[in-house]
Design an enzyme around this catalytic site. Structure first.
Site, PDB file in Angstrom:
ATOM      1  N   LYS A 178      -1.605 -10.289  32.311  1.00 44.59           N
ATOM      2  CA  LYS A 178      -0.184 -10.619  32.109  1.00 44.59           C
ATOM      3  C   LYS A 178       0.400 -11.317  33.340  1.00 44.59           C
ATOM      4  CE  LYS A 178       1.031  -6.305  31.592  1.00 44.59           C
ATOM      5  NZ  LYS A 178      -0.295  -5.670  31.795  1.00 44.59           N
ATOM      6  N   ARG A 187       8.041  -1.160  28.301  1.00 49.13           N
ATOM      7  CA  ARG A 187       6.783  -0.436  28.133  1.00 49.13           C
ATOM      8  C   ARG A 187       6.945   0.790  27.243  1.00 49.13           C
ATOM      9  NH1 ARG A 187       4.390  -2.348  33.399  1.00 49.13           N
ATOM     10  NH2 ARG A 187       2.270  -1.591  33.557  1.00 49.13           N
ATOM     11  N   ARG A 225      -9.532  -6.880  41.476  1.00 50.03           N
ATOM     12  CA  ARG A 225      -8.203  -7.479  41.712  1.00 50.03           C
ATOM     13  C   ARG A 225      -7.804  -7.323  43.189  1.00 50.03           C
ATOM     14  NH1 ARG A 225      -3.027  -6.250  38.010  1.00 50.03           N
ATOM     15  NH2 ARG A 225      -3.349  -4.065  38.557  1.00 50.03           N
ATOM     16  N   ARG A 258      -4.815  -2.649  45.215  1.00 48.60           N
ATOM     17  CA  ARG A 258      -3.789  -1.664  44.866  1.00 48.60           C
ATOM     18  C   ARG A 258      -4.394  -0.273  44.751  1.00 48.60           C
ATOM     19  NH1 ARG A 258      -0.496  -4.249  39.845  1.00 48.60           N
ATOM     20  NH2 ARG A 258      -0.519  -2.044  39.219  1.00 48.60           N
ATOM     21  N   ARG A 303      -4.042   5.004  33.221  1.00 49.81           N
ATOM     22  CA  ARG A 303      -3.073   3.972  32.833  1.00 49.81           C
ATOM     23  C   ARG A 303      -3.380   3.420  31.440  1.00 49.81           C
ATOM     24  NH1 ARG A 303      -3.943   0.272  37.640  1.00 49.81           N
ATOM     25  NH2 ARG A 303      -2.377  -1.120  36.785  1.00 49.81           N
TER      26      ARG A 303
END
Ligand code: ADP
Ligand code: AMP
Length: 218
Positions: A13, A88, A127, A160, A171
């Protein structure tokens, strides 16, 4: 253009929002980025949000809704906006609907990105992000031309905390339970378009442009 991006963590996203915002000259609003900045600055919102984010849970609706309402007041939202990671929950979607009504605005599209959990875990493990300007990279699929530094601003890239595999699994569970119901919510309102997020970055970008140029089915 007013568009919402929905999808599991790591589906791409933010990557697509960053590129689309540049192509269309509209602002990208990522509630995750705004929350991380609040945590970094130690604001009252950041202090309250941190434990939820570290656990891979959603930050409570009233905090995130208030935060988004503030962000939408800025002048840079007049030309349109891409909402990345908001709403969300159904409660957030309803609050967004009320905010849009009050502004005399409507959403053009809600884009739901999809990918299998293995793709997501692989993406999130590689990431890396810039703590200064927020630009996102991947060690294999989208490396920074400046190596371990951000090619845009030169800061050292970081991983992160919530991209650890155990937190990623949590998650994903939270996404299925709390966010996936938004797909039916927006489908009923004729706004939903689904996109395969597992294709390479440029292919997803082309597909996204096609979907955004197509008329909405009635
Ligand atoms: P989200 O915002 O949905 O959590 P990101 O945009 O941060 O996801 O993407 C997660 C990771 O996967 C990042 O490291 C990004 O560079 C990488 N990525 C995003 N889209 C793709 C893609 N289509 N193919 C391969 N890697 C991708
Ligand atoms: P993201 O950067 O979108 O992956 O978001 C990182 C974390 O911020 C999430 O795991 C949540 O803890 C929190 N967060 C971001 N956006 C929202 C939202 N709309 N509602 C609740 N929590 C959010």
């Amino acid at each position: 253009m007013r568009v919402v991006f929905v999808g599991p963590p790591g589906v791409g996203k933010g990557t697509q929002a960053q590129r689309l915002a540049e192509r269309r000259g509209v602002v990208k609003i990522s509630t995750g980025d705004v929350l991380r900045e609040a945590v970094r600055l130690g604001t009252p919102l950041g202090v309250r949000a941190k434990s939820f984010m570290d656990a891979g849970s959603l930050v409570p609706d009233e905090l995130v809704i208030g935060m988004l309402a503030e962000r939408l007041k800025a002048d840079d939202t007049r030309r349109g906006y891409l909402l990345d990671g908001f709403p969300r929950t159904i409660a957030q979607a309803e609050a967004l609907g009320a905010m849009l009504d009050a502004r005399g605005e409507a959403l053009d599209r809600v884009i739901a990105f999809e990918a299998d959990p293995e793709v997501i875990v692989d993406r999130l493990s590689g990431r890396r992000g810039c703590p200064r300007c927020g630009k996102v990279y991947h060690v294999r699929y989208d490396p920074s031309p400046a190596g371990a530094r951000c090619s845009a601003c030169g800061a050292d890239l970081v991983q992160r905390d919530d991209d650890r595999e155990s937190t990623v699994r949590r998650r994903l569970t939270v996404y299925q339970a709390e966010t996936a119901p938004l797909l039916a919510y927006y489908r009923e309102r004729g706004l939903l378009a689904q996109i395969d997020g597992s294709a390479p970055i440029e292919d997803v970008a082309v597909r996204l442009d096609e979907v955004l140029s197509a008329p909405r089915p009635v």
